[in-house]
Design a protein around this motif. Structure first.
Motif, short mmCIF file in Angstrom:
data_model
loop_
_atom_site.label_atom_id
_atom_site.label_comp_id
_atom_site.label_asym_id
_atom_site.label_seq_id
_atom_site.Cartn_x
_atom_site.Cartn_y
_atom_site.Cartn_z
N PRO A 14 134.32 51.85 21.83
CA PRO A 14 133.96 52.98 22.71
C PRO A 14 132.68 53.63 22.24
CG PRO A 14 136.30 53.03 22.17
CD PRO A 14 135.71 51.96 21.33
N GLY A 15 131.82 53.95 23.23
CA GLY A 15 130.52 54.52 22.92
C GLY A 15 129.44 53.48 22.73
N GLY A 16 129.82 52.22 22.65
CA GLY A 16 128.86 51.16 22.41
C GLY A 16 128.14 50.70 23.66
N SER A 17 127.29 49.70 23.48
CA SER A 17 126.47 49.17 24.56
C SER A 17 126.62 47.66 24.63
CB SER A 17 124.99 49.52 24.33
OG SER A 17 124.79 50.90 24.29
N LEU A 18 126.29 47.14 25.81
CA LEU A 18 126.37 45.70 26.04
C LEU A 18 125.42 45.38 27.18
CD1 LEU A 18 128.25 43.73 24.52
CD2 LEU A 18 129.84 43.89 26.43
N ARG A 19 124.80 44.21 27.15
CA ARG A 19 123.99 43.76 28.27
C ARG A 19 124.55 42.46 28.82
NH1 ARG A 19 117.61 42.06 29.03
NH2 ARG A 19 118.33 40.11 28.05
N LEU A 20 124.89 42.49 30.09
CA LEU A 20 125.36 41.30 30.78
C LEU A 20 124.18 40.61 31.47
CD1 LEU A 20 128.60 42.67 32.49
CD2 LEU A 20 128.28 41.83 30.14
N SER A 21 124.27 39.30 31.54
CA SER A 21 123.26 38.51 32.25
C SER A 21 123.96 37.64 33.29
CB SER A 21 122.48 37.61 31.29
OG SER A 21 121.81 38.36 30.32
N CYS A 22 123.21 37.28 34.30
CA CYS A 22 123.72 36.38 35.34
C CYS A 22 122.59 35.41 35.68
CB CYS A 22 124.14 37.16 36.57
SG CYS A 22 124.54 36.13 38.01
N ALA A 23 122.80 34.15 35.33
CA ALA A 23 121.81 33.12 35.64
C ALA A 23 122.11 32.54 37.02
CB ALA A 23 121.87 32.02 34.58
N ALA A 24 121.12 32.60 37.89
CA ALA A 24 121.30 32.17 39.27
C ALA A 24 120.56 30.86 39.53
CB ALA A 24 120.79 33.25 40.22
N SER A 25 121.15 30.02 40.35
CA SER A 25 120.51 28.77 40.74
C SER A 25 121.04 28.33 42.09
CB SER A 25 120.74 27.67 39.70
OG SER A 25 122.12 27.42 39.55
N LYS A 76 112.74 34.51 35.97
CA LYS A 76 113.76 33.79 35.21
C LYS A 76 115.03 33.57 36.02
CE LYS A 76 112.26 35.49 30.67
NZ LYS A 76 112.63 36.23 29.44
N ASN A 77 115.02 33.96 37.28
CA ASN A 77 116.21 33.83 38.14
C ASN A 77 117.45 34.45 37.48
OD1 ASN A 77 114.65 32.51 40.00
ND2 ASN A 77 115.55 30.50 39.68
N THR A 78 117.27 35.63 36.93
CA THR A 78 118.34 36.25 36.16
C THR A 78 118.54 37.71 36.56
OG1 THR A 78 117.91 34.78 34.30
CG2 THR A 78 119.22 36.75 33.85
N LEU A 79 119.80 38.08 36.68
CA LEU A 79 120.23 39.45 36.97
C LEU A 79 120.83 40.02 35.69
CD1 LEU A 79 120.84 41.59 39.29
CD2 LEU A 79 123.13 40.52 39.36
N TYR A 80 120.65 41.32 35.49
CA TYR A 80 121.16 41.96 34.29
C TYR A 80 121.98 43.21 34.64
CZ TYR A 80 117.45 39.19 32.14
OH TYR A 80 116.63 38.15 31.75
N LEU A 81 122.87 43.56 33.70
CA LEU A 81 123.54 44.86 33.76
C LEU A 81 123.57 45.41 32.34
CD1 LEU A 81 124.97 46.87 35.66
CD2 LEU A 81 127.14 45.91 34.85
N GLN A 82 122.77 46.44 32.10
CA GLN A 82 122.77 47.12 30.81
C GLN A 82 123.83 48.22 30.87
OE1 GLN A 82 120.77 46.57 27.89
NE2 GLN A 82 122.33 47.94 27.06
N MET A 83 124.77 48.16 29.95
CA MET A 83 125.87 49.12 29.93
C MET A 83 125.83 49.92 28.65
SD MET A 83 128.92 46.73 31.47
CE MET A 83 129.00 45.71 30.00
N THR A 84 125.83 51.24 28.75
CA THR A 84 125.82 52.11 27.59
C THR A 84 126.98 53.09 27.66
OG1 THR A 84 124.38 53.75 28.63
CG2 THR A 84 123.31 51.95 27.44
N THR A 85 127.22 53.76 26.56
CA THR A 85 128.29 54.76 26.46
C THR A 85 129.59 54.22 27.06
OG1 THR A 85 126.51 56.36 26.89
CG2 THR A 85 128.72 57.25 26.66
N LEU A 86 129.96 53.04 26.62
CA LEU A 86 131.13 52.38 27.20
C LEU A 86 132.42 53.10 26.86
CD1 LEU A 86 129.91 48.74 26.72
CD2 LEU A 86 130.64 49.73 28.90
#
Lengths: 118, 107
Positions: A14-25, A76-86
């Protein structure tokens, strides 16, 4: 065919961060708006965020506004989701989703699991 | 924000039955509504968009109708593969929102 492959999930405190990626093709990524949608264990779908094809505008659910940021790199054909204060309630399977001709979702990834726990 | 309410939450039916699921919006969404099917352990799958346009490859037993605030998804003759959870979603205005889901189970 369309492929959306999410990555970056895992266990975070809890309180941490994470970055999700999505590679599209399999489609013209730079021409399509994209979404992130999540699903908590045993629960329904929750829309989280939307980004236009050129990245010029983003929209968020109230539950993540100010904590999550959607972005994309069309080179880069990539989508991201930066998540903070989880928070514990952010624990869910996170789906990357491609828009159709209007902002319904016509293709989904398989999801990446985020667990927020100490 | 627009709230989406589906009914019923659970529906018990038999193969061959005609099944209808309702989705109501808290304010008008015109025809900006999609329906998705989700099976356990799988990602959702698009069935219908713009309230009544069937996605390519979706069986013709699925149909959608409605506009404004009230919408329906109908399965004309239920098949074994149709037992799943169904969600509506409005994409008329941000934040976009889903209904809570309708679980279609075998009677």
């Amino acid at each position: 065919q369309v492929q959306l492959v999410e990555s970056g999930g895992g266990v975070v405190q809890p309180g941490g961060s994470l970055r999700l990626s999505c590679a599209a093709s399999g489609f013209a990524f730079s021409s399509r708006a994209m979404h992130w949608v999540r699903q908590a264990p045993g629960k329904g779908l929750e829309w989280l965020a939307f980004i236009r094809s050129d990245g010029s505008r983003q929209y968020y659910a109230n539950s993540v506004t100010g904590r999550f940021t959607i972005s994309r790199d069309n080179s880069k054909n990539t989508l991201y989701l930066q998540m903070t204060t989880l928070r514990a309630e952010d624990t869910a399977l996170y789906y990357c989703a491609k828009c159709g001709t209007t902002p319904y979702v016509d293709s989904w990834g398989r999801g990446t699991l985020v667990t927020v726990s100490s | 924000d627009i709230q989406m309410t589906q009914s019923p939450s659970t529906l018990s039916a038999s193969v061959g039955d005609r099944v209808t699921i309702t989705c109501r919006a808290s304010q008008t969404i015109h025809s900006w509504l999609a329906w998705y099917q989700q099976k356990p352990g799988k990602a959702p799958h698009l069935l219908i968009y713009k309230a009544s346009t069937i996605e390519s490859g979706v069986p013709s037993r699925f149909s959608g109708s409605g506009s404004g605030t009230e919408f329906t998804l109908t399965i004309s003759s239920l098949q074994p593969d149709d037992f799943a959870t169904y969600y509506c979603q409005q994409y008329s205005s941000y934040p976009y929102s889903f209904g809570q889901g309708t679980k279609l189970e075998s009677k």
